[in-house]
Each structure stands twice: as structure tokens, then as C-alpha cells.
Design an enzyme around this catalytic site. Structure first.
Site, PDB file in Angstrom:
ATOM      1  N   ALA A   1       0.821  -1.213   0.000  1.00  0.00           N
ATOM      2  CA  ALA A   1       0.000   0.000   0.000  1.00  0.00           C
ATOM      3  C   ALA A   1       0.857   1.266   0.000  1.00  0.00           C
ATOM      4  O   ALA A   1       0.329   2.371   0.006  1.00  0.00           O
ATOM      5  CB  ALA A   1      -0.940  -0.019   1.201  1.00  0.00           C
TER       6      ALA A   1
ATOM      7  N   SER B   1       4.893   3.603   3.892  1.00  0.00           N
ATOM      8  CA  SER B   1       6.045   4.042   4.700  1.00  0.00           C
ATOM      9  C   SER B   1       6.887   5.093   4.003  1.00  0.00           C
ATOM     10  O   SER B   1       7.801   4.763   3.234  1.00  0.00           O
ATOM     11  CB  SER B   1       6.925   2.835   5.045  1.00  0.00           C
ATOM     12  OG  SER B   1       6.385   2.128   6.127  1.00  0.00           O
TER      13      SER B   1
ATOM     14  N   GLY C   1       9.781   7.344   3.186  1.00  0.00           N
ATOM     15  CA  GLY C   1      11.208   7.202   3.502  1.00  0.00           C
ATOM     16  C   GLY C   1      11.700   5.777   3.320  1.00  0.00           C
ATOM     17  O   GLY C   1      12.900   5.524   3.402  1.00  0.00           O
ATOM     18  N   ASN C   2      10.771   4.840   3.067  1.00  0.00           N
ATOM     19  CA  ASN C   2      11.114   3.439   2.789  1.00  0.00           C
ATOM     20  C   ASN C   2      10.924   3.259   1.285  1.00  0.00           C
ATOM     21  O   ASN C   2       9.798   3.202   0.789  1.00  0.00           O
ATOM     22  CB  ASN C   2      10.192   2.534   3.620  1.00  0.00           C
ATOM     23  CG  ASN C   2      10.275   1.065   3.254  1.00  0.00           C
ATOM     24  OD1 ASN C   2      10.761   0.690   2.204  1.00  0.00           O
ATOM     25  ND2 ASN C   2       9.774   0.225   4.156  1.00  0.00           N
TER      26      ASN C   2
ATOM     27  N   ALA D   1      11.543   0.925  -0.982  1.00  0.00           N
ATOM     28  CA  ALA D   1      10.897  -0.271  -1.543  1.00  0.00           C
ATOM     29  C   ALA D   1       9.380  -0.180  -1.374  1.00  0.00           C
ATOM     30  O   ALA D   1       8.620  -0.471  -2.301  1.00  0.00           O
ATOM     31  CB  ALA D   1      11.432  -1.528  -0.869  1.00  0.00           C
TER      32      ALA D   1
ATOM     33  N   HIS E   1       0.211   2.823  10.435  1.00  0.00           N
ATOM     34  CA  HIS E   1       0.005   1.374  10.285  1.00  0.00           C
ATOM     35  C   HIS E   1       0.896   0.581  11.236  1.00  0.00           C
ATOM     36  O   HIS E   1       0.586  -0.563  11.556  1.00  0.00           O
ATOM     37  CB  HIS E   1       0.217   0.931   8.826  1.00  0.00           C
ATOM     38  CG  HIS E   1       1.640   1.004   8.340  1.00  0.00           C
ATOM     39  ND1 HIS E   1       2.284   2.182   8.084  1.00  0.00           N
ATOM     40  CD2 HIS E   1       2.545   0.034   8.070  1.00  0.00           C
ATOM     41  CE1 HIS E   1       3.508   1.937   7.658  1.00  0.00           C
ATOM     42  NE2 HIS E   1       3.700   0.649   7.645  1.00  0.00           N
ATOM     43  N   ARG E   2       1.987   1.190  11.701  1.00  0.00           N
ATOM     44  CA  ARG E   2       2.873   0.487  12.613  1.00  0.00           C
ATOM     45  C   ARG E   2       2.544   0.822  14.070  1.00  0.00           C
ATOM     46  O   ARG E   2       2.739  -0.004  14.967  1.00  0.00           O
ATOM     47  CB  ARG E   2       4.337   0.817  12.282  1.00  0.00           C
ATOM     48  CG  ARG E   2       4.665   0.476  10.806  1.00  0.00           C
ATOM     49  CD  ARG E   2       5.884  -0.350  10.625  1.00  0.00           C
ATOM     50  NE  ARG E   2       5.867  -1.562  11.386  1.00  0.00           N
ATOM     51  CZ  ARG E   2       6.910  -2.375  11.519  1.00  0.00           C
ATOM     52  NH1 ARG E   2       8.048  -2.069  10.917  1.00  0.00           N
ATOM     53  NH2 ARG E   2       6.843  -3.473  12.231  1.00  0.00           N
TER      54      ARG E   2
ATOM     55  N   GLU F   1      11.608   2.445  17.503  1.00  0.00           N
ATOM     56  CA  GLU F   1      11.388   1.415  16.470  1.00  0.00           C
ATOM     57  C   GLU F   1      12.088   0.108  16.844  1.00  0.00           C
ATOM     58  O   GLU F   1      12.293  -0.775  15.999  1.00  0.00           O
ATOM     59  CB  GLU F   1      11.850   1.952  15.107  1.00  0.00           C
ATOM     60  CG  GLU F   1      11.129   3.236  14.703  1.00  0.00           C
ATOM     61  CD  GLU F   1       9.922   3.065  13.769  1.00  0.00           C
ATOM     62  OE1 GLU F   1       9.904   2.118  12.984  1.00  0.00           O
ATOM     63  OE2 GLU F   1       8.990   3.904  13.845  1.00  0.00           O
TER      64      GLU F   1
ATOM     65  N   HIS G   1      15.798   2.715   9.060  1.00  0.00           N
ATOM     66  CA  HIS G   1      16.264   2.109  10.315  1.00  0.00           C
ATOM     67  C   HIS G   1      17.774   1.884  10.171  1.00  0.00           C
ATOM     68  O   HIS G   1      18.258   1.613   9.059  1.00  0.00           O
ATOM     69  CB  HIS G   1      15.618   0.744  10.569  1.00  0.00           C
ATOM     70  CG  HIS G   1      14.151   0.810  10.870  1.00  0.00           C
ATOM     71  ND1 HIS G   1      13.232  -0.052  10.303  1.00  0.00           N
ATOM     72  CD2 HIS G   1      13.440   1.610  11.689  1.00  0.00           C
ATOM     73  CE1 HIS G   1      12.017   0.224  10.761  1.00  0.00           C
ATOM     74  NE2 HIS G   1      12.116   1.233  11.596  1.00  0.00           N
TER      75      HIS G   1
ATOM     76  N   ASN H   1       8.576  -4.627   0.343  1.00  0.00           N
ATOM     77  CA  ASN H   1       8.021  -3.659   1.292  1.00  0.00           C
ATOM     78  C   ASN H   1       9.109  -3.119   2.216  1.00  0.00           C
ATOM     79  O   ASN H   1       8.819  -2.512   3.245  1.00  0.00           O
ATOM     80  CB  ASN H   1       6.890  -4.300   2.100  1.00  0.00           C
ATOM     81  CG  ASN H   1       5.543  -3.630   1.839  1.00  0.00           C
ATOM     82  OD1 ASN H   1       5.507  -2.510   1.325  1.00  0.00           O
ATOM     83  ND2 ASN H   1       4.468  -4.283   2.218  1.00  0.00           N
TER      84      ASN H   1
ATOM     85  N   CYS I   1      15.154  -7.691   9.190  1.00  0.00           N
ATOM     86  CA  CYS I   1      13.893  -7.078   9.642  1.00  0.00           C
ATOM     87  C   CYS I   1      12.928  -8.135  10.148  1.00  0.00           C
ATOM     88  O   CYS I   1      12.101  -7.860  11.018  1.00  0.00           O
ATOM     89  CB  CYS I   1      13.187  -6.363   8.495  1.00  0.00           C
ATOM     90  SG  CYS I   1      14.093  -5.014   7.775  1.00  0.00           S
TER      91      CYS I   1
HETATM   92  O1  SUG Z   1       8.361  -0.047   8.824  1.00  0.00           O
HETATM   93  N1  SUG Z   1       7.534  -1.610   5.789  1.00  0.00           N
HETATM   94  C1  SUG Z   1       8.266  -1.631   7.043  1.00  0.00           C
HETATM   95  C2  SUG Z   1       9.599  -2.302   6.885  1.00  0.00           C
HETATM   96  C3  SUG Z   1      10.275  -2.523   8.198  1.00  0.00           C
HETATM   97  C4  SUG Z   1      11.652  -3.041   8.054  1.00  0.00           C
HETATM   98  N2  SUG Z   1      12.242  -3.266   9.310  1.00  0.00           N
HETATM   99  C5  SUG Z   1      13.531  -3.075   9.636  1.00  0.00           C
HETATM  100  N3  SUG Z   1      14.314  -2.354   8.916  1.00  0.00           N
HETATM  101  N4  SUG Z   1      13.948  -3.589  10.748  1.00  0.00           N
HETATM  102  C6  SUG Z   1       8.423  -0.215   7.599  1.00  0.00           C
HETATM  103  O2  SUG Z   1       8.659   0.706   6.803  1.00  0.00           O
HETATM  104  C7  SUG Z   1       5.582  -1.223   4.385  1.00  0.00           C
HETATM  105  C8  SUG Z   1       4.105  -1.089   4.495  1.00  0.00           C
HETATM  106  C9  SUG Z   1       3.391  -0.786   3.208  1.00  0.00           C
HETATM  107  O3  SUG Z   1       3.860   0.041   2.428  1.00  0.00           O
HETATM  108  O4  SUG Z   1       2.363  -1.415   2.972  1.00  0.00           O
HETATM  109  C10 SUG Z   1       6.256  -1.250   5.753  1.00  0.00           C
HETATM  110  O5  SUG Z   1       5.627  -0.956   6.746  1.00  0.00           O
END
Ligand code: SUG
Length: 417
Positions: A20, A23, A25-26, A28, A128-129, A163, A231, A342, A348
Site C-alpha cells: 500500500a 512508509s 522514507g522506505n 521499496a 500502520h505500525r 522502532e 532504520h 516492502n 527485519c
Molecule cells: O516499517 N515496511 C516496514 C519495513 C520494516 C523493516 N524493518 C527493519 N528495517 N527492521 C516499515 O517501513 C511497508 C508497508 C506498506 O507500504 O504497505 C512497511 O511498513
């Protein structure tokens, strides 16, 4: 202390696993937004990783997916099918699979009361987290319910973002000996959120009863956060005496090594230079989001995502590292592509707990027979595919709920329902 070993508790990928793009800054997560997901394949990839480590002779545990969709979150935010899709998707997220964010763990040899302390991560930066910690805590209270050996805390109150173990490293001579704990935090103000707050890390260290002389607090490199290292475990990983890190992981790289060495003189650094593997390539392949494991032979192995093998720069660096006779003697690729898409690599997906397995609730420990039972439930009940448009669908909700219940039932963990 005798009987203490490192147990990796992997998160079993939940039946609502989807992309979805939640996140910020993430990279992927953002780049796979809207893709179809394959929850069954995702969960089986995770079990195969656990099996691999178990077959290597290592202790393996797991944590169960949390209840989704989270109807209480939908209700409290007034969300229905006409509302913003991202808010709806948050309540369906399977993000608890990344158990490196479930809690911070201080093993018994490091703490004032000689118990292993666990603080669930509040994960307040992302909606979501942020919904995870109470259910995670409930699970930790069962798995580590033996109060002679464990203390399970509440999460750190907001607004200090925490985290968990993803921003925590432990150095020690052997897992059962006294360790030095290193907390890595980010400074806010950049393009992407700095999810770990220094004050959260300091509170965890105090609450766990750590010796201030055996704690080190280090700032993450803001450039690494900008490049997508949301992270610290995306750019560095530690095991026993070894720190495996990118050259640009910390705000003051040499200062970080000096500070760790002052508390832990035996530190051995395996540093990957930017000239060999750029930050961008490290984040794309998740070379550092690896499990750095001590095998029963005493050798160290690095369990990396198979994406590393597909990068000429990363793989030739790994070959160079193995040829140079350093402390890391093996590199083992594993396929966790569904999680990787994701932003979650092998590291992780696991929470490290140093404990005597006999003190842990055995229902959370893996063996061959249980691995087979879990795989059978996943094969029978986990959705094969979820398209983003399916999120919110009542039939899918029923499938997801029943799939999780089937898993709880074969593991005799109905009290988590
Ligand atoms: O928090 N992805 C997680 C990935 C967590 C990885 N954990 C570590 N590095 N330890 C996050 O960003 C993706 C959710 C989404 O896009 O549906 C997500 O939550």
C-alpha cells in the site's frame, strides 16, 4: 550464564500482506505501491528462511501475525470504504512481520536485575505500525511470561518515536556474556522522518537497568536516512565482537567506532566503503539487512537477501570479503522477495532474544514438525494474491481472519484470538 543462546524470533507473514506504499522514507514500500501481493508465497518464503537457520543448528522461534483488519482502528478514525485508501490499508497492514521492530531486548547478563528485559516499540511515526505494540506486548507477555527470567515493559510514551531492535546493536564476547548495548537514533529535520528518537533510546536503556558505562548512543548519518535507511539495520548489523557496516552509516563514523571501542575494546569492524558499494546500492540490495549469525562451529555467517547476488558491486564485495579471511566466513543468500518489496530483509524479519530456550513458552519455538504444520495451514488458508483494490472487501476480511485463527489453533495459541 549457562544455557543462554541467541534465539531468532521471526514474524510469520500475515494473510493480509499487501503493498500500500504506507512508509514514507522506505524506498521499496513507495516503489511497490499498488502492486499485487502474494501472501501465501510471502509466508512460505519466511518459513523457508527459518528452516534454513534451524537446519544450521540454530535456535528458532516465531511471533504470530496480529489481528487484521483492525476494526477498532477503522472505527476510531471513522474510516469506511469511501475514505482515503491509505487509511483503510493501514488497518489491514501485515507489518508486524518485521519483528526487528517488535521490541528492544536487553539480555539478562546486561541488566541490573539479571532478567532479560523487553520493551515493545511504540512505532508512533507511522499509523500502520503504531497500532502494533499493544498486541505485540500481549504476545511477548505469553512467550516470555516467566517472570524469573523476563520483564516485559510497556512501550515508551509518545512523542518519542521508538522502532525497537532495528536501531539497537549488542557487542559481547559470546551471547551469554555481558554485553555493550549500542542505540542508534536519528535527528529530525530531513526529507524523511527520523523514526528513532534519542530520548526513546535513553529511556529504554534506563528502564532495562543497563549500566551507563556499557551503553553507547550514536547518531545515524542524516545522509543515510535521506538515501532510504529508515532504520539503522539497513546500513549496519552487529554480532558478538563484529560490526558489519557501511562507511556512511553514522553521522560521525570514526567517532562511533571510538565510542563503541571505549566500552568494548575487542570490537572488530568490517566496513564496506562507499567506493565499493554506494549507499544507494546498499539500500537497494539490503546487504546490511542481513542476519549475522554465529554457527555452532563458531564461524560467522551472513544471511543476505538474494538481491545481493544480482548486484555485481555487492556480490564482488562479498567475494572479496570472504577471500580476505576476516571474521565473516560465509555468505548465504535467501529468497524473501515478498518482504523485500516492502522494505524488509532477513534482519527485519527477526527479533533476537538471548535466553535459555527452556524458559520460553515452547509454543513460540520452532521444530521440524511445527514447521510442517505451519506450512500446511499457510498453503491451505493464506490468500494466494491480494490486489490493492481488494483491501476493504468483506469476503477477503473473512478469509484473512479465518486464516489467522487456523494458525493459532494448530499452534494451541487460541488465547491470542
Ligand atoms: O516499517 N515496511 C516496514 C519495513 C520494516 C523493516 N524493518 C527493519 N528495517 N527492521 C516499515 O517501513 C511497508 C508497508 C506498506 O507500504 O504497505 C512497511 O511498513
Amino acid at each position: 550464564m549457562s544455557g543462554l543462546v541467541e534465539i531468532n524470533f521471526d514474524g510469520i507473514v500475515g494473510p493480509s500482506h499487501n503493498y500500500a506504499g504506507l512508509s514514507l522514507g522506505n524506498i521499496a514500500s513507495a516503489s511497490h505501491k499498488g502492486d499485487p501481493s502474494y501472501p501465501r508465497a510471502a509466508a512460505l518464503q519466511g518459513i523457508a528462511k527459518m528452516r534454513g537457520n534451524m537446519e544450521r543448528g540454530l535456535a528458532q522461534g516465531y511471533l504470530l501475525p496480529l489481528p487484521r483488519p483492525n476494526f477498532s482502528l477503522l472505527e476510531r478514525l471513522g474510516i469506511d470504504e469511501h475514505t482515503d485508501r491509505a487509511l483503510l490499508a493501514a488497518a489491514w497492514s501485515a507489518s508486524s512481520m518485521w519483528t526487528a521492530n517488535a521490541a528492544t531486548v536487553s539480555p539478562a547478563p546486561d541488566t541490573a536485575d539479571g532478567r532479560c528485559h523487553l520493551t515493545p516499540a511504540n512505532l508512533v511515526t507511522m499509523l500502520h505500525r503504531g497500532q502494533e505494540w499493544r498486541d505485540t506486548k500481549a504476545q511477548l507477555k505469553i512467550a516470555f511470561g516467566n517472570q524469573d527470567h523476563f520483564a516485559v515493559h510497556d512501550a515508551i510514551p509518545p512523542s518519542f518515536g521508538d522502532e525497537g531492535a532495528a536501531n539497537h546493536m549488542r557487542f559481547c564476547e559470546g551471547h551469554g556474556s555481558r554485553g555493550v548495548e549500542v542505540f542508534v537514533y536519528g535527528r529530525p529535520g530531513g526529507r524523511f522522518p527520523a523514526r528513532q528518537h534519542e530520548q526513546a533510546s535513553r529511556a529504554v536503556a534506563r528502564l532495562h537497568g543497563l549500566d551507563p558505562d556499557a551503553c553507547v548512543f550514536i547518531e545515524q548519518n542524516p545522509e543515510a536516512i535521506e538515501a532510504g535507511a529508515f532504520h539503522n539495520d539497513v546500513v549496519a548489523v552487529a554480532n558478538e565482537r563484529v560490526l558489519f557496516t557501511h562507511e556512511r552509516a553514522f553521522a560521525d563514523q570514526q567517532g562511533a567506532y571510538d565510542a563503541i571501542r571505549a566500552a568494548f575494546p575487542a570490537l572488530e569492524v568490517v566496513e564496506v566503503p562507499d567506493s565499493a558499494v554506494s549507499l544507494a546500492e546498499a539500500i537497494k540490495t539490503y546487504l546490511f539487512n542481513a542476519q549475522l549469525l554465529t554457527l555452532p562451529s563458531g564461524e560467522m555467517a551472513l544471511v543476505v537477501p538474494s538481491e545481493c547476488q544480482e548486484s555485481a558491486a555487492v556480490w564482488s564485495w562479498c567475494e572479496h570479503m570472504l577471500a580476505s579471511n576476516g571474521p565473516i566466513r560465509k555468505v548465504i543468500p535467501v529468497d524473501v522477495r515478498q518482504s523485500m518489496a516492502n522494505g524488509g530483509g532477513p534482519a527485519c524479519l527477526r527479533l533476537r532474544v538471548v535466553a535459555d530456550p527452556a524458559t520460553v513458552d515452547a509454543r513460540f519455538l520452532l521444530d521440524e514438525a511445527k514447521a510442517e504444520r505451519i506450512e500446511a495451514v499457510i498453503a491451505d488458508t493464506w490468500p494466494e494474491q491480494i490486489d490493492p483494490a481488494d483491501i476493504g472487501n468483506a469476503t477477503l476480511a473473512k478469509t484473512v481472519i479465518e486464516a489467522r485463527e487456523a494458525l493459532l489453533s494448530v499452534l494451541s495459541l487460541g488465547e491470542l484470538a
